[in-house]
Write a protein that holds these residues in place. Sequence first.
Motif, mmCIF file in Angstrom:
data_model
loop_
_atom_site.group_PDB
_atom_site.id
_atom_site.type_symbol
_atom_site.label_atom_id
_atom_site.label_comp_id
_atom_site.label_asym_id
_atom_site.label_seq_id
_atom_site.Cartn_x
_atom_site.Cartn_y
_atom_site.Cartn_z
ATOM 1 N N GLU A 1 4.953 7.922 11.080
ATOM 2 C CA GLU A 1 5.563 6.998 12.399
ATOM 3 C C GLU A 1 6.130 6.328 10.616
ATOM 4 O O GLU A 1 6.243 5.671 10.312
ATOM 5 N N SER B 1 2.546 10.073 3.167
ATOM 6 C CA SER B 1 1.719 10.406 3.207
ATOM 7 C C SER B 1 1.887 12.095 3.726
ATOM 8 O O SER B 1 0.946 12.639 2.976
ATOM 9 N N ASP C 1 8.175 4.088 8.251
ATOM 10 C CA ASP C 1 7.711 2.559 7.219
ATOM 11 C C ASP C 1 9.220 2.037 6.663
ATOM 12 O O ASP C 1 9.994 2.734 6.705
ATOM 13 N N HIS D 1 0.547 -1.306 -0.087
ATOM 14 C CA HIS D 1 0.280 -0.018 0.019
ATOM 15 C C HIS D 1 1.018 0.997 0.016
ATOM 16 O O HIS D 1 0.421 1.977 -1.086
ATOM 17 N N GLY E 1 -4.203 4.972 2.578
ATOM 18 C CA GLY E 1 -5.045 3.904 3.531
ATOM 19 C C GLY E 1 -4.835 4.249 5.081
ATOM 20 O O GLY E 1 -4.650 5.295 6.032
ATOM 21 N N ASN E 2 -4.043 3.354 5.486
ATOM 22 C CA ASN E 2 -3.777 3.140 7.159
ATOM 23 C C ASN E 2 -1.902 3.484 7.014
ATOM 24 O O ASN E 2 -1.309 3.195 7.839
ATOM 25 N N VAL E 3 -1.922 4.110 5.282
ATOM 26 C CA VAL E 3 0.285 3.678 5.954
ATOM 27 C C VAL E 3 0.422 5.177 6.626
ATOM 28 O O VAL E 3 -0.291 6.146 6.278
ATOM 29 N N ARG E 4 1.287 4.937 7.334
ATOM 30 C CA ARG E 4 2.258 6.246 8.271
ATOM 31 C C ARG E 4 2.813 6.464 7.959
ATOM 32 O O ARG E 4 3.627 7.113 9.015
ATOM 33 N N ALA F 1 1.766 12.269 13.107
ATOM 34 C CA ALA F 1 0.398 11.324 12.627
ATOM 35 C C ALA F 1 2.089 9.871 12.570
ATOM 36 O O ALA F 1 1.953 8.925 12.494
#
Length: 462
Positions: free
Chosen positions: A320, A285, A322, A243, A278-281, A318
């Motif tokens: 983090e 983003s 990856d 993702h 989506g939930n990518v941190r 937010a």
Amino acid sequence: MTLQRHWQVYETFRLRFEATANTVAEEQNDRRLRGLSVSKRQFERWYGGAVKTRPYPDQCRVLEAMFGVSVDRLLVPASAVDTPIVVPPPRPVPVLLPSERAAALPAGGPFSSESRLDAGTTELERQVAMAARRALRFTALAEGSSVGPETLGQIHDEVRRLTVAYPRLALPTLLGDLVEVQDLTFRLLEHGRVKPLQARDLYLLAGITSGMLAKASHDLGNPSAAMMQARTAFVCADNADHHAMRAWVRSLQSLISYWAGRPSEAADYATLGLGAAGNVRGTTSVWLACLSARANALLGNGEATRTAIQQAEEARTAAEPDDLDAFGGIMTFPVPRQLYYVAEATVHLGEDPALGESQSEAAVAAYRTATEDEWAFGDEAGAQTDLALARIARGEIEGAIEAVQPVLDLPVEQRNFGITSSAQRVHAALQAEGRRNRGAAAAGLREEIEAFTATPTSVLVR
């Protein structure tokens, strides 16, 4: 001092400067200095005493290592020196002369795998790098049609080396390696026996390499080839079911569209990427939100621009790191780059020139003090041109000249498409300003920009 050393010829000075930069990089373990060069125009300004602004900190370090005196004393006009300067003996830096470099190049040309090294590299370093490339190819073949863990590990290490190097080194030193690694990953995926988990990793590495080649095509001013490579990168991201990589490729497509003069398309790709995130941190983003801000600023949509800037700040809070951020370099989006994008969006929106100037100054300052992992010559140049644009909007032509001067001093190998396009924006702003104020300073800067953009990086790889 240059005369005393017999370095008054540009080519001689450049070779010594590059070799000293590489040596200092090794001594101080600072990779940012490796590959640092000096343009002919910059050398002539230093040699002729026409220095209005202090050189970059990294240039200062190299000059002081070359001559053994402080830059302030080195660049002072000869007539202002009260006491003679004692010139220490030159540093014992190995330098390959042009004829020796030509003899060392293989028949494949300057961008074949055996010769892709920084100017000033010693023969021992050249041989080590050649052996490493050969070892990578041999390992892939020796493990047969199956993709073994050693092959996958070596490809991962090579891709990471390239992601870290891309923002810092000139494209001609990296392009051949990128092509070779992409070819290797494609051949293994097409013809090798790959286990499912290995296939996922290999597709991710192929996607990252294709993404860097998309950026390379963009840097050479070929948006069509850039988009083709980007689509390949997206297919690889899909096959890896990654993702964050999908979102990163959408970011890249937005960037390509933005510089190709298609801001609506750039905004659409940023929106697609935010949807894919989506939930990518990870910091991708943050990049997507900043890309949306820049694109909407060019479209004149102030509300969307400010919303995107706020989204970028929230995403940063937010964020983090990856697995893409772990690759570093081009795969991550550090704070100085965010400051640069926000400044550019504000400058192009044009609603508050004073705010645009202060934000651009903050971005320039951030790159001046950036860590090795955060620094990128292209983004620093972009921040400087944005500062020039902001000052032109405020009628401060002299301040604009000071801001853009370091960009115009970049050597040809660093004059990529984004940098030359940014310089052309300054030229266009000066032309508009010239209708109201036909000053000699503005006219002189326009001429310098025209000369700068006439010789982009792409002339080196044709």
